[in-house]
Design an enzyme around this catalytic site. Structure first.
Site, PDB file in Angstrom:
ATOM      1  N   ASP A  31      46.289  36.689  61.516  1.00 45.45           N
ATOM      2  CA  ASP A  31      45.980  35.257  61.557  1.00 45.45           C
ATOM      3  C   ASP A  31      46.044  34.775  63.005  1.00 45.45           C
ATOM      4  O   ASP A  31      46.954  35.128  63.753  1.00 45.45           O
ATOM      5  CB  ASP A  31      46.968  34.479  60.680  1.00 45.45           C
ATOM      6  CG  ASP A  31      46.458  33.080  60.353  1.00 45.45           C
ATOM      7  OD1 ASP A  31      46.137  32.824  59.181  1.00 45.45           O
ATOM      8  OD2 ASP A  31      46.372  32.247  61.280  1.00 45.45           O
ATOM      9  N   ILE A  32      45.085  33.940  63.387  1.00 48.42           N
ATOM     10  CA  ILE A  32      45.006  33.453  64.766  1.00 48.42           C
ATOM     11  C   ILE A  32      46.141  32.465  65.077  1.00 48.42           C
ATOM     12  O   ILE A  32      46.458  32.227  66.243  1.00 48.42           O
ATOM     13  CB  ILE A  32      43.612  32.800  64.987  1.00 48.42           C
ATOM     14  CG1 ILE A  32      43.246  32.782  66.462  1.00 48.42           C
ATOM     15  CG2 ILE A  32      43.531  31.406  64.373  1.00 48.42           C
ATOM     16  CD1 ILE A  32      41.770  32.453  66.709  1.00 48.42           C
ATOM     17  N   HIS A 101      40.854  34.557  50.590  1.00 49.42           N
ATOM     18  CA  HIS A 101      41.751  35.368  51.415  1.00 49.42           C
ATOM     19  C   HIS A 101      43.171  35.239  50.902  1.00 49.42           C
ATOM     20  O   HIS A 101      43.558  34.203  50.375  1.00 49.42           O
ATOM     21  CB  HIS A 101      41.684  34.967  52.889  1.00 49.42           C
ATOM     22  CG  HIS A 101      41.904  33.505  53.130  1.00 49.42           C
ATOM     23  ND1 HIS A 101      40.930  32.562  52.923  1.00 49.42           N
ATOM     24  CD2 HIS A 101      43.005  32.820  53.546  1.00 49.42           C
ATOM     25  CE1 HIS A 101      41.403  31.363  53.200  1.00 49.42           C
ATOM     26  NE2 HIS A 101      42.670  31.490  53.575  1.00 49.42           N
ATOM     27  N   HIS A 103      47.107  35.562  52.211  1.00 48.50           N
ATOM     28  CA  HIS A 103      47.997  35.637  53.379  1.00 48.50           C
ATOM     29  C   HIS A 103      49.116  36.629  53.065  1.00 48.50           C
ATOM     30  O   HIS A 103      49.742  36.543  51.991  1.00 48.50           O
ATOM     31  CB  HIS A 103      48.650  34.284  53.646  1.00 48.50           C
ATOM     32  CG  HIS A 103      47.706  33.173  53.996  1.00 48.50           C
ATOM     33  ND1 HIS A 103      47.592  32.663  55.267  1.00 48.50           N
ATOM     34  CD2 HIS A 103      46.838  32.454  53.229  1.00 48.50           C
ATOM     35  CE1 HIS A 103      46.707  31.667  55.270  1.00 48.50           C
ATOM     36  NE2 HIS A 103      46.238  31.519  54.047  1.00 48.50           N
TER      37      HIS A 103
HETATM   38  P1  AMP Z   1      43.838  28.745  54.497  1.00 46.57           P
HETATM   39  O1  AMP Z   1      44.435  27.466  54.993  1.00 46.57           O
HETATM   40  O2  AMP Z   1      44.573  29.386  53.371  1.00 46.57           O
HETATM   41  O3  AMP Z   1      42.340  28.582  54.203  1.00 46.57           O
HETATM   42  O4  AMP Z   1      43.986  29.765  55.694  1.00 46.57           O
HETATM   43  C1  AMP Z   1      43.050  29.935  56.704  1.00 46.57           C
HETATM   44  C2  AMP Z   1      43.743  30.705  57.795  1.00 46.57           C
HETATM   45  O5  AMP Z   1      42.746  31.238  58.659  1.00 46.57           O
HETATM   46  C3  AMP Z   1      44.683  29.874  58.683  1.00 46.57           C
HETATM   47  O6  AMP Z   1      45.998  30.407  58.596  1.00 46.57           O
HETATM   48  C4  AMP Z   1      44.080  30.009  60.078  1.00 46.57           C
HETATM   49  O7  AMP Z   1      45.050  30.094  61.081  1.00 46.57           O
HETATM   50  C5  AMP Z   1      43.277  31.301  59.943  1.00 46.57           C
HETATM   51  N1  AMP Z   1      42.146  31.443  60.850  1.00 46.57           N
HETATM   52  C6  AMP Z   1      41.181  30.524  61.113  1.00 46.57           C
HETATM   53  N2  AMP Z   1      40.270  31.032  61.979  1.00 46.57           N
HETATM   54  C7  AMP Z   1      40.690  32.298  62.266  1.00 46.57           C
HETATM   55  C8  AMP Z   1      40.186  33.332  63.103  1.00 46.57           C
HETATM   56  N3  AMP Z   1      39.072  33.180  63.844  1.00 46.57           N
HETATM   57  N4  AMP Z   1      40.861  34.507  63.152  1.00 46.57           N
HETATM   58  C9  AMP Z   1      41.996  34.679  62.426  1.00 46.57           C
HETATM   59  N5  AMP Z   1      42.509  33.740  61.615  1.00 46.57           N
HETATM   60  C10 AMP Z   1      41.874  32.560  61.547  1.00 46.57           C
END
Ligand code: AMP
Length: 115
Positions: A31-32, A101, A103
């Site tokens: 995760d970023i 996705h 986590h």
């Molecule tokens: P959600 O809120 O469950 O939809 O989680 C989306 C997740 O994607 C968040 O924890 C973000 O930090 C992560 N995220 C968004 N863009 C990226 C990216 N380019 N690379 C890795 N993680 C990302």
């Protein structure tokens, strides 16, 4: 065609990510904006919008996602201490990227209830 999500672009290799697992069904990357020492996203290669898109036919995909989570938890050294698997669905669920996705969070004590 709907606009590709950021996760579809990562899976397609169009934008960079720290990929930690890839096979014909599932891609996993860090995760970023990590919320724990280990924070990995386990993502089906198929562009399902979220948990609400899942049908009976996705049973093998879900098993594959959980198997990747188990393997990565072991690789990260958090299998014994424990970890949390989370799927946020829709607005109230806190979903921000509309590509299914899971986590994988670990490396610290999780609390309950979530915010
Ligand atoms: P959600 O809120 O469950 O939809 O989680 C989306 C997740 O994607 C968040 O924890 C973000 O930090 C992560 N995220 C968004 N863009 C990226 C990216 N380019 N690379 C890795 N993680 C990302």
């Amino acid at each position: 065609m709907p606009e590709k999500t950021v996760f579809a672009k990562i899976i397609a290799g169009q934008i960079p990510a720290q990929i930690v697992h890839r096979d014909d069904r599932v891609t996993a990357f860090r995760d970023i904006n990590p919320q724990a020492p280990t924070h990995i996203l386990i993502v089906p290669n198929e562009p399902l919008s979220g948990a609400g898109d899942l049908t009976d036919s996705h049973g093998p995909l879900l098993v594959a996602m959980f198997a990747v989570a188990r393997k990565l938890a072991a690789a990260e050294g958090i299998a014994e201490s424990g970890y949390r698997l989370v799927i946020n669905e829709g607005g109230h669920g806190g979903q921000t990227v509309f590509h299914l996705h899971m986590h994988l969070l670990g490396g610290r004590q999780m609390t309950w209830p979530p915010g």
